[in-house]
Scaffold this motif. Sequence first.
Motif, PDB file in Angstrom:
ATOM      1  N   GLY A  21     -41.252 -26.545 -19.484  1.00  0.00           N
ATOM      2  CA  GLY A  21     -42.481 -25.810 -19.214  1.00  0.00           C
ATOM      3  C   GLY A  21     -42.268 -24.617 -18.294  1.00  0.00           C
ATOM      4  O   GLY A  21     -41.138 -24.150 -18.071  1.00  0.00           O
ATOM      5  N   ASP A  22     -43.377 -24.140 -17.757  1.00  0.00           N
ATOM      6  CA  ASP A  22     -43.350 -22.996 -16.823  1.00  0.00           C
ATOM      7  C   ASP A  22     -43.335 -23.520 -15.397  1.00  0.00           C
ATOM      8  O   ASP A  22     -44.328 -24.088 -14.922  1.00  0.00           O
ATOM      9  N   TRP A  23     -42.215 -23.313 -14.715  1.00  0.00           N
ATOM     10  CA  TRP A  23     -42.108 -23.709 -13.304  1.00  0.00           C
ATOM     11  C   TRP A  23     -42.474 -22.498 -12.449  1.00  0.00           C
ATOM     12  O   TRP A  23     -41.617 -21.865 -11.831  1.00  0.00           O
ATOM     13  N   LEU A  25     -45.772 -20.806  -9.814  1.00  0.00           N
ATOM     14  CA  LEU A  25     -46.795 -21.209  -8.852  1.00  0.00           C
ATOM     15  C   LEU A  25     -48.119 -21.504  -9.546  1.00  0.00           C
ATOM     16  O   LEU A  25     -48.842 -22.427  -9.173  1.00  0.00           O
ATOM     17  N   ALA A  26     -48.434 -20.734 -10.600  1.00  0.00           N
ATOM     18  CA  ALA A  26     -49.726 -20.889 -11.268  1.00  0.00           C
ATOM     19  C   ALA A  26     -49.773 -22.089 -12.198  1.00  0.00           C
ATOM     20  O   ALA A  26     -50.858 -22.565 -12.546  1.00  0.00           O
ATOM     21  N   THR A  27     -48.614 -22.592 -12.619  1.00  0.00           N
ATOM     22  CA  THR A  27     -48.599 -23.651 -13.635  1.00  0.00           C
ATOM     23  C   THR A  27     -48.075 -24.979 -13.111  1.00  0.00           C
ATOM     24  O   THR A  27     -48.134 -25.979 -13.830  1.00  0.00           O
ATOM     25  N   MET A  28     -47.550 -25.035 -11.900  1.00  0.00           N
ATOM     26  CA  MET A  28     -47.072 -26.312 -11.377  1.00  0.00           C
ATOM     27  C   MET A  28     -48.258 -27.203 -11.026  1.00  0.00           C
ATOM     28  O   MET A  28     -49.304 -26.713 -10.589  1.00  0.00           O
ATOM     29  N   PRO A  29     -48.122 -28.520 -11.184  1.00  0.00           N
ATOM     30  CA  PRO A  29     -49.221 -29.448 -10.901  1.00  0.00           C
ATOM     31  C   PRO A  29     -49.681 -29.337  -9.445  1.00  0.00           C
ATOM     32  O   PRO A  29     -48.879 -29.157  -8.528  1.00  0.00           O
ATOM     33  N   GLN A  30     -50.991 -29.467  -9.267  1.00  0.00           N
ATOM     34  CA  GLN A  30     -51.585 -29.409  -7.936  1.00  0.00           C
ATOM     35  C   GLN A  30     -51.948 -30.824  -7.468  1.00  0.00           C
ATOM     36  O   GLN A  30     -52.334 -31.666  -8.289  1.00  0.00           O
ATOM     37  N   PRO A  31     -51.835 -31.119  -6.195  1.00  0.00           N
ATOM     38  CA  PRO A  31     -51.277 -30.259  -5.145  1.00  0.00           C
ATOM     39  C   PRO A  31     -49.760 -30.175  -5.231  1.00  0.00           C
ATOM     40  O   PRO A  31     -49.108 -31.161  -5.607  1.00  0.00           O
ATOM     41  N   ILE A  32     -49.250 -29.039  -4.875  1.00  0.00           N
ATOM     42  CA  ILE A  32     -47.809 -28.806  -5.018  1.00  0.00           C
ATOM     43  C   ILE A  32     -47.023 -29.733  -4.110  1.00  0.00           C
ATOM     44  O   ILE A  32     -45.912 -30.170  -4.451  1.00  0.00           O
ATOM     45  N   ALA A  33     -47.570 -30.075  -2.929  1.00  0.00           N
ATOM     46  CA  ALA A  33     -46.846 -30.953  -2.003  1.00  0.00           C
ATOM     47  C   ALA A  33     -46.598 -32.319  -2.645  1.00  0.00           C
ATOM     48  O   ALA A  33     -45.504 -32.907  -2.508  1.00  0.00           O
ATOM     49  N   LEU A  57     -39.281 -19.489 -14.765  1.00  0.00           N
ATOM     50  CA  LEU A  57     -39.041 -19.995 -13.408  1.00  0.00           C
ATOM     51  C   LEU A  57     -39.236 -18.843 -12.425  1.00  0.00           C
ATOM     52  O   LEU A  57     -38.620 -17.787 -12.576  1.00  0.00           O
ATOM     53  N   ASP A  58     -40.116 -19.032 -11.440  1.00  0.00           N
ATOM     54  CA  ASP A  58     -40.303 -17.995 -10.421  1.00  0.00           C
ATOM     55  C   ASP A  58     -39.761 -18.492  -9.083  1.00  0.00           C
ATOM     56  O   ASP A  58     -39.196 -19.600  -8.986  1.00  0.00           O
ATOM     57  N   SER A  59     -39.925 -17.684  -8.046  1.00  0.00           N
ATOM     58  CA  SER A  59     -39.361 -18.031  -6.740  1.00  0.00           C
ATOM     59  C   SER A  59     -40.008 -19.277  -6.146  1.00  0.00           C
ATOM     60  O   SER A  59     -39.351 -20.038  -5.431  1.00  0.00           O
ATOM     61  N   ALA A  60     -41.318 -19.506  -6.437  1.00  0.00           N
ATOM     62  CA  ALA A  60     -41.976 -20.711  -5.926  1.00  0.00           C
ATOM     63  C   ALA A  60     -41.353 -21.965  -6.533  1.00  0.00           C
ATOM     64  O   ALA A  60     -41.055 -22.941  -5.829  1.00  0.00           O
ATOM     65  N   GLY A  61     -41.142 -21.950  -7.862  1.00  0.00           N
ATOM     66  CA  GLY A  61     -40.513 -23.100  -8.496  1.00  0.00           C
ATOM     67  C   GLY A  61     -39.081 -23.296  -8.034  1.00  0.00           C
ATOM     68  O   GLY A  61     -38.630 -24.432  -7.822  1.00  0.00           O
ATOM     69  N   ALA A  62     -38.335 -22.198  -7.889  1.00  0.00           N
ATOM     70  CA  ALA A  62     -36.952 -22.305  -7.430  1.00  0.00           C
ATOM     71  C   ALA A  62     -36.889 -22.843  -6.007  1.00  0.00           C
ATOM     72  O   ALA A  62     -36.019 -23.656  -5.676  1.00  0.00           O
ATOM     73  N   THR A  63     -37.814 -22.420  -5.150  1.00  0.00           N
ATOM     74  CA  THR A  63     -37.850 -22.920  -3.774  1.00  0.00           C
ATOM     75  C   THR A  63     -38.171 -24.402  -3.737  1.00  0.00           C
ATOM     76  O   THR A  63     -37.589 -25.168  -2.955  1.00  0.00           O
ATOM     77  N   LEU A  64     -39.114 -24.839  -4.593  1.00  0.00           N
ATOM     78  CA  LEU A  64     -39.445 -26.271  -4.652  1.00  0.00           C
ATOM     79  C   LEU A  64     -38.223 -27.094  -5.063  1.00  0.00           C
ATOM     80  O   LEU A  64     -37.925 -28.134  -4.453  1.00  0.00           O
ATOM     81  N   LEU A  65     -37.492 -26.634  -6.074  1.00  0.00           N
ATOM     82  CA  LEU A  65     -36.301 -27.355  -6.506  1.00  0.00           C
ATOM     83  C   LEU A  65     -35.234 -27.379  -5.423  1.00  0.00           C
ATOM     84  O   LEU A  65     -34.584 -28.410  -5.193  1.00  0.00           O
ATOM     85  N   LEU A  86     -31.519 -16.846 -10.029  1.00  0.00           N
ATOM     86  CA  LEU A  86     -32.691 -16.964  -9.181  1.00  0.00           C
ATOM     87  C   LEU A  86     -32.504 -18.041  -8.119  1.00  0.00           C
ATOM     88  O   LEU A  86     -32.838 -17.855  -6.942  1.00  0.00           O
ATOM     89  N   LEU A  87     -31.952 -19.175  -8.504  1.00  0.00           N
ATOM     90  CA  LEU A  87     -31.710 -20.249  -7.538  1.00  0.00           C
ATOM     91  C   LEU A  87     -30.693 -19.824  -6.471  1.00  0.00           C
ATOM     92  O   LEU A  87     -30.805 -20.205  -5.302  1.00  0.00           O
ATOM     93  N   GLU A  88     -29.699 -19.040  -6.855  1.00  0.00           N
ATOM     94  CA  GLU A  88     -28.713 -18.562  -5.877  1.00  0.00           C
ATOM     95  C   GLU A  88     -29.362 -17.619  -4.867  1.00  0.00           C
ATOM     96  O   GLU A  88     -29.023 -17.648  -3.676  1.00  0.00           O
ATOM     97  N   ARG A  89     -30.304 -16.788  -5.343  1.00  0.00           N
ATOM     98  CA  ARG A  89     -31.006 -15.906  -4.395  1.00  0.00           C
ATOM     99  C   ARG A  89     -31.846 -16.730  -3.419  1.00  0.00           C
ATOM    100  O   ARG A  89     -31.870 -16.444  -2.216  1.00  0.00           O
ATOM    101  N   VAL A  90     -32.546 -17.745  -3.919  1.00  0.00           N
ATOM    102  CA  VAL A  90     -33.330 -18.609  -3.034  1.00  0.00           C
ATOM    103  C   VAL A  90     -32.423 -19.328  -2.046  1.00  0.00           C
ATOM    104  O   VAL A  90     -32.743 -19.449  -0.852  1.00  0.00           O
ATOM    105  N   ALA A  91     -31.275 -19.796  -2.503  1.00  0.00           N
ATOM    106  CA  ALA A  91     -30.331 -20.477  -1.610  1.00  0.00           C
ATOM    107  C   ALA A  91     -29.810 -19.531  -0.538  1.00  0.00           C
ATOM    108  O   ALA A  91     -29.669 -19.911   0.639  1.00  0.00           O
ATOM    109  N   ALA A  92     -29.535 -18.278  -0.926  1.00  0.00           N
ATOM    110  CA  ALA A  92     -29.028 -17.302   0.047  1.00  0.00           C
ATOM    111  C   ALA A  92     -30.087 -16.995   1.094  1.00  0.00           C
ATOM    112  O   ALA A  92     -29.792 -16.922   2.301  1.00  0.00           O
ATOM    113  N   ILE A  93     -31.328 -16.818   0.654  1.00  0.00           N
ATOM    114  CA  ILE A  93     -32.402 -16.540   1.610  1.00  0.00           C
ATOM    115  C   ILE A  93     -32.617 -17.718   2.538  1.00  0.00           C
ATOM    116  O   ILE A  93     -32.784 -17.571   3.750  1.00  0.00           O
TER     117      ILE A  93
END
Length: 371
Positions: A21-23, A25-33, A57-65, A86-93
């Motif tokens: 699916g689409d990982w 911010l707008a499509t992940m199940p709520q509540p995200i926590a 996959l956006d930065s919100a989904g990559a950060t959650l993973l 994308l995951l490598e950029r999130v890991a670097a940040i």
Amino acid sequence: MTAATIDMVDEAGARQLVLAGDWRLATMPQPIAAFELRVRQLATDNPVWDLRPVSRLDSAGATLLWRAWGRQWPSSLILSVEHRALLERVAAISGDLEGAPAAHDALAWIAALGRLSLAGLRHLSEIVALIGQLVLDLCYLCRHPREMPWREFSANLYKSGARALPVIALIGFLIGIVLSYLSALQLKTFGADVFIVNLLGISIVRELGPMLVAVLVAGRSGSAMTAQIGVMRVTEEIDALATMGVSRSQRLLLPKVLALAVAMPLLVIWCSAAGIIGGMIAAKLQMGLSYAYFIDTLPRVVPVANVWIGLCKGLVFGVLIALIACHFGLRVKPNTESLSALTTSSVVCSITVAILVDAVFAVATRGLGLP
């Protein structure tokens, strides 16, 4: 647009988590926590992660993973090249944000001192460059007087000088009253009432007058100059001037410096006069000294050199306050937080520099103008 899903499958005896699916911010199940907690629980057994069915996959989904993985790469991971980037950029940040050492560094104060020194040198070099540019502009205008920005100069002179007269007169008058009243209490004890003229004349004309004006002008006109230039930076008006071929230093900065250089000595005289009048009235009410005696004694006990010292201080203070205000205004970034912070820094720096320069004047002229 499909919702993010995660399924546990057994393939060849190995547990495998298949994400689809689409990982985002707008499509992940709520509540995200709660969804993140579920992903963490599924990741406890170190399964094989299969991200190939993930369509977006956006930065919100990559950060959650990345947080679900405990901020480290899993041992078995299958995914596309784009998702890995994308995951490598999130890991670097995440590494940059959390990479600061937790232990206290005994030499951290040296690094902090070095950063402050370098920042001070940068400010100093920029102010020197600004002074050089203004000197070049002044030389150019002396050779081409028709291009002198008289309208901008007169507008700044009116705003920085004429409109500041009431508040400066009020502050000077009240300071004169307070200083005369407090001095009278001590002088009466020793029977030295007549020396209040000496005390008021020297202190107000030479020290308090220029310093009061410097503090008031720094807080009033200096902050206004910084805010004006800063807003022009935010709204890109300065860039528009450059696009039209208009020199920002000639039309914007030089008139402010010249106007404050002319206005400050006049404001010093105005403030000193108001302070002396206030002190004279307080001396009359508190000690019974006549106005005629005060006016007759003042020129004899306060040499005219003190007046010139006060005027020179006013001139130097005016130039420095205008330069600092313009310098911090030009450093404003295109956001409101930078504007407010640098306006505050401009006022604080102007007052500090005025006090330091006043101390230098006191040492350099310690033998002048004293009876």
